[in-house]
Design a protein around this motif. Sequence first.
Motif, PDB file in Angstrom:
ATOM      1  N   ARG A  24     -14.200  11.382  -0.852  1.00  0.00           N
ATOM      2  CA  ARG A  24     -14.756  11.498   0.365  1.00  0.00           C
ATOM      3  C   ARG A  24     -13.649  11.578   1.534  1.00  0.00           C
ATOM      4  NH1 ARG A  24     -19.989   7.630   1.184  1.00  0.00           N
ATOM      5  NH2 ARG A  24     -19.908   9.138   3.405  1.00  0.00           N
ATOM      6  N   ARG A  25     -13.048  12.686   1.809  1.00  0.00           N
ATOM      7  CA  ARG A  25     -11.713  12.599   2.770  1.00  0.00           C
ATOM      8  C   ARG A  25     -12.082  12.339   4.078  1.00  0.00           C
ATOM      9  NH1 ARG A  25      -7.440  13.203  -0.299  1.00  0.00           N
ATOM     10  NH2 ARG A  25      -6.293  14.270   1.579  1.00  0.00           N
ATOM     11  N   THR A  26     -13.251  11.945   4.490  1.00  0.00           N
ATOM     12  CA  THR A  26     -13.330  11.451   6.156  1.00  0.00           C
ATOM     13  C   THR A  26     -13.530   9.939   6.041  1.00  0.00           C
ATOM     14  OG1 THR A  26     -15.744  11.501   5.584  1.00  0.00           O
ATOM     15  CG2 THR A  26     -14.994  13.336   6.537  1.00  0.00           C
ATOM     16  N   ARG A  27     -13.166   9.471   4.793  1.00  0.00           N
ATOM     17  CA  ARG A  27     -13.254   7.957   4.795  1.00  0.00           C
ATOM     18  C   ARG A  27     -11.813   7.343   4.269  1.00  0.00           C
ATOM     19  NH1 ARG A  27     -18.115   4.870   2.669  1.00  0.00           N
ATOM     20  NH2 ARG A  27     -16.537   3.961   1.014  1.00  0.00           N
ATOM     21  N   MET A  28     -11.562   6.191   4.674  1.00  0.00           N
ATOM     22  CA  MET A  28     -10.254   5.328   4.140  1.00  0.00           C
ATOM     23  C   MET A  28     -10.864   4.415   3.206  1.00  0.00           C
ATOM     24  SD  MET A  28      -8.337   7.160   6.040  1.00  0.00           S
ATOM     25  CE  MET A  28      -6.506   6.209   5.729  1.00  0.00           C
ATOM     26  N   THR A  29     -10.093   3.740   2.353  1.00  0.00           N
ATOM     27  CA  THR A  29     -10.505   2.951   1.195  1.00  0.00           C
ATOM     28  C   THR A  29      -9.225   1.825   0.990  1.00  0.00           C
ATOM     29  OG1 THR A  29     -11.259   2.624  -1.021  1.00  0.00           O
ATOM     30  CG2 THR A  29      -9.535   4.500  -0.505  1.00  0.00           C
ATOM     31  N   THR A  30      -9.922   0.921   0.515  1.00  0.00           N
ATOM     32  CA  THR A  30      -8.778  -0.432   0.173  1.00  0.00           C
ATOM     33  C   THR A  30      -8.960  -0.165  -1.551  1.00  0.00           C
ATOM     34  OG1 THR A  30     -10.837  -1.872   0.002  1.00  0.00           O
ATOM     35  CG2 THR A  30      -9.536  -1.786   2.065  1.00  0.00           C
ATOM     36  N   ARG A  31      -9.527   0.702  -2.061  1.00  0.00           N
ATOM     37  CA  ARG A  31      -9.760   0.625  -3.542  1.00  0.00           C
ATOM     38  C   ARG A  31      -8.419   1.215  -4.401  1.00  0.00           C
ATOM     39  NH1 ARG A  31     -15.837   1.435  -5.394  1.00  0.00           N
ATOM     40  NH2 ARG A  31     -14.905   0.700  -7.249  1.00  0.00           N
ATOM     41  N   ARG A  32      -7.385   1.941  -3.572  1.00  0.00           N
ATOM     42  CA  ARG A  32      -6.357   2.816  -4.275  1.00  0.00           C
ATOM     43  C   ARG A  32      -5.344   1.788  -4.368  1.00  0.00           C
ATOM     44  NH1 ARG A  32      -4.751   7.645  -1.003  1.00  0.00           N
ATOM     45  NH2 ARG A  32      -3.347   8.126  -3.054  1.00  0.00           N
ATOM     46  N   SER A  33      -4.595   1.563  -5.401  1.00  0.00           N
ATOM     47  CA  SER A  33      -3.494   0.892  -5.628  1.00  0.00           C
ATOM     48  C   SER A  33      -2.113   0.947  -4.484  1.00  0.00           C
ATOM     49  CB  SER A  33      -2.826   1.111  -7.138  1.00  0.00           C
ATOM     50  OG  SER A  33      -2.388   2.401  -7.109  1.00  0.00           O
ATOM     51  N   ALA A  34      -1.539  -0.140  -4.286  1.00  0.00           N
ATOM     52  CA  ALA A  34      -0.942  -0.302  -3.258  1.00  0.00           C
ATOM     53  C   ALA A  34       0.471   0.603  -2.925  1.00  0.00           C
ATOM     54  CB  ALA A  34      -0.292  -1.768  -3.020  1.00  0.00           C
ATOM     55  N   ASP A  35       0.762   1.124  -4.433  1.00  0.00           N
ATOM     56  CA  ASP A  35       1.975   1.825  -4.688  1.00  0.00           C
ATOM     57  C   ASP A  35       1.597   3.268  -4.544  1.00  0.00           C
ATOM     58  OD1 ASP A  35       0.733   1.743  -7.156  1.00  0.00           O
ATOM     59  OD2 ASP A  35       2.365   1.559  -8.113  1.00  0.00           O
ATOM     60  N   SER A  36       0.198   3.718  -4.212  1.00  0.00           N
ATOM     61  CA  SER A  36      -0.168   5.118  -4.303  1.00  0.00           C
ATOM     62  C   SER A  36       0.438   5.708  -3.233  1.00  0.00           C
ATOM     63  CB  SER A  36      -1.576   5.389  -4.228  1.00  0.00           C
ATOM     64  OG  SER A  36      -2.137   4.685  -5.817  1.00  0.00           O
ATOM     65  N   GLU A  37       0.459   7.147  -3.241  1.00  0.00           N
ATOM     66  CA  GLU A  37       0.989   7.929  -2.217  1.00  0.00           C
ATOM     67  C   GLU A  37       0.067   7.777  -0.760  1.00  0.00           C
ATOM     68  OE1 GLU A  37       2.813  12.454  -0.714  1.00  0.00           O
ATOM     69  OE2 GLU A  37       1.761  11.943  -2.941  1.00  0.00           O
ATOM     70  N   GLY A  38       0.698   7.494   0.148  1.00  0.00           N
ATOM     71  CA  GLY A  38      -0.197   7.452   1.554  1.00  0.00           C
ATOM     72  C   GLY A  38      -0.922   6.103   1.870  1.00  0.00           C
ATOM     73  N   VAL A  39      -0.786   5.116   0.830  1.00  0.00           N
ATOM     74  CA  VAL A  39      -1.528   3.906   0.954  1.00  0.00           C
ATOM     75  C   VAL A  39      -0.601   3.106   1.678  1.00  0.00           C
ATOM     76  CG1 VAL A  39      -2.223   2.143  -0.211  1.00  0.00           C
ATOM     77  CG2 VAL A  39      -3.031   4.141  -0.776  1.00  0.00           C
ATOM     78  N   ARG A  40      -0.881   2.290   2.729  1.00  0.00           N
ATOM     79  CA  ARG A  40      -0.150   1.454   3.711  1.00  0.00           C
ATOM     80  C   ARG A  40      -0.476   0.149   3.744  1.00  0.00           C
ATOM     81  NH1 ARG A  40       0.820   4.985   9.103  1.00  0.00           N
ATOM     82  NH2 ARG A  40       2.706   3.432   9.243  1.00  0.00           N
ATOM     83  N   PRO A  41       0.277  -0.806   4.028  1.00  0.00           N
ATOM     84  CA  PRO A  41      -0.404  -2.198   4.166  1.00  0.00           C
ATOM     85  C   PRO A  41      -1.117  -2.365   5.522  1.00  0.00           C
ATOM     86  CG  PRO A  41       2.134  -2.045   4.388  1.00  0.00           C
ATOM     87  CD  PRO A  41       1.756  -0.760   3.975  1.00  0.00           C
ATOM     88  N   ALA A  42      -2.044  -3.295   5.391  1.00  0.00           N
ATOM     89  CA  ALA A  42      -2.979  -3.554   6.631  1.00  0.00           C
ATOM     90  C   ALA A  42      -3.326  -4.881   6.600  1.00  0.00           C
ATOM     91  CB  ALA A  42      -4.018  -2.399   6.528  1.00  0.00           C
ATOM     92  N   VAL A  43      -3.165  -5.743   7.817  1.00  0.00           N
ATOM     93  CA  VAL A  43      -3.584  -7.093   8.001  1.00  0.00           C
ATOM     94  C   VAL A  43      -4.691  -7.218   9.098  1.00  0.00           C
ATOM     95  CG1 VAL A  43      -2.818  -9.099   8.367  1.00  0.00           C
ATOM     96  CG2 VAL A  43      -1.313  -7.548   7.057  1.00  0.00           C
ATOM     97  N   SER A  44      -5.827  -7.694   8.631  1.00  0.00           N
ATOM     98  CA  SER A  44      -6.764  -8.001   9.746  1.00  0.00           C
ATOM     99  C   SER A  44      -7.063  -9.700   9.766  1.00  0.00           C
ATOM    100  CB  SER A  44      -7.824  -7.267   9.629  1.00  0.00           C
ATOM    101  OG  SER A  44      -7.584  -5.932   9.548  1.00  0.00           O
TER     102      SER A  44
END
Length: 377
Positions: free
Chosen positions: A249-269
């Motif tokens: 679902r390209r309109t959404r973001m997700t935390t379920r992809r592995s951290a070393d995948s392309e386009g996945v960036r660290p996030a802290v809340s």
Amino acid sequence: MPSKNMLPKGQRRRTVKPQYRATRGVESPPPPVIPILDIDDDAEDSTHAFTAAPEAAGLRLDQYLAQAIPDISRARVQLLIEHGQVRVNGQPPKAKLKLQGGEQIEIEGAPHPPPLHAFPEDIPLTILYEDKHLAIIDKPAGMTVHAGSGNAAPGEVDERNAGTLVNALLHHFNKLSQVGGELRPGIVHRLDKQTSGIIIVAKDDSTHRKLGEMFSSRELEKTYIALVHGRLTKDSITIKLPIGRDLVRRTRMTTRRSADSEGVRPAVSHVKVLERIHSPHYGDFTLVEVRIETGRTHQIRVHLQALGHPVVGDTLYGAPHQIGQPPSTLSLDRNFLHAARLAFTHPQTRKALAIESPLPVQLNQFLANVRTDKRPI
């Protein structure tokens, strides 16, 4: 983690944590790589003809073209199809046509729309702070920060290019920075359309660049107020989950992809509980304060959804459209997410600034309704 409200009726008491934990960090099978089409966008009156790649088999026509033509949206593809500018094997198709690969496709004219240009528009603005270098605005929910791509002819007004924060800024201020380009003058950072609150605007290029560096080095303290579904048991929690684009679902973001995948960036809340609310009719809610160290797309919404507590009104990430049982239901046509406080050192004067924005009336009223279990008449 999915919200329980996304489960079938009758199963909403069942926990979804085991399924979520089992799939955390597990990559979905990668979709087929669609070859990029080399199309000359300068030829306005020409017809572009090509053969659908074998990898297009099983894809909808609009889905395939949006992936095959660089920087074109699926909505733009659908508009081309609706206007009769696309033919498949010589026939006008529907956007949902399933391809087999090998079809002969023709597109009349330039697939990409001409770029939009921002224009001044007399829209009221709430200015929380202003000096000669920058301004701090209280953006209402429902207002887009800046326009995206459109299809208006030069000199024409495209409705998608109207009513934005940029339109209002151009009317209210004589000068804005140009670092972001013609479509985003003054815009240093963004808020989602249905999120309200504080946003900084740069009036000159030097201030814009310095603010950009401050955002990158996390020198600004950004605090949000959110109301989420369910009861958070811990008084405070730090969420460190990387965020990337949802590949399905390209309109959404997700935390379920592995951290070393392309386009996945660290996030802290950092989440702090302000109030826990139990409404016999509407259910449990938690009012939270969220301070973010990073500024990823949809970060707070995605992180809270990953905890199983979507933001009220955020149907994209699992919140219900209606709360309670008919005929007494509540709904919110925006996200209950508000950028409430911004603290930073002024990039030019070095003065410490701490700007606050109160909760909008709509959110205060919704909060009062769930606190008192008040039901609509």
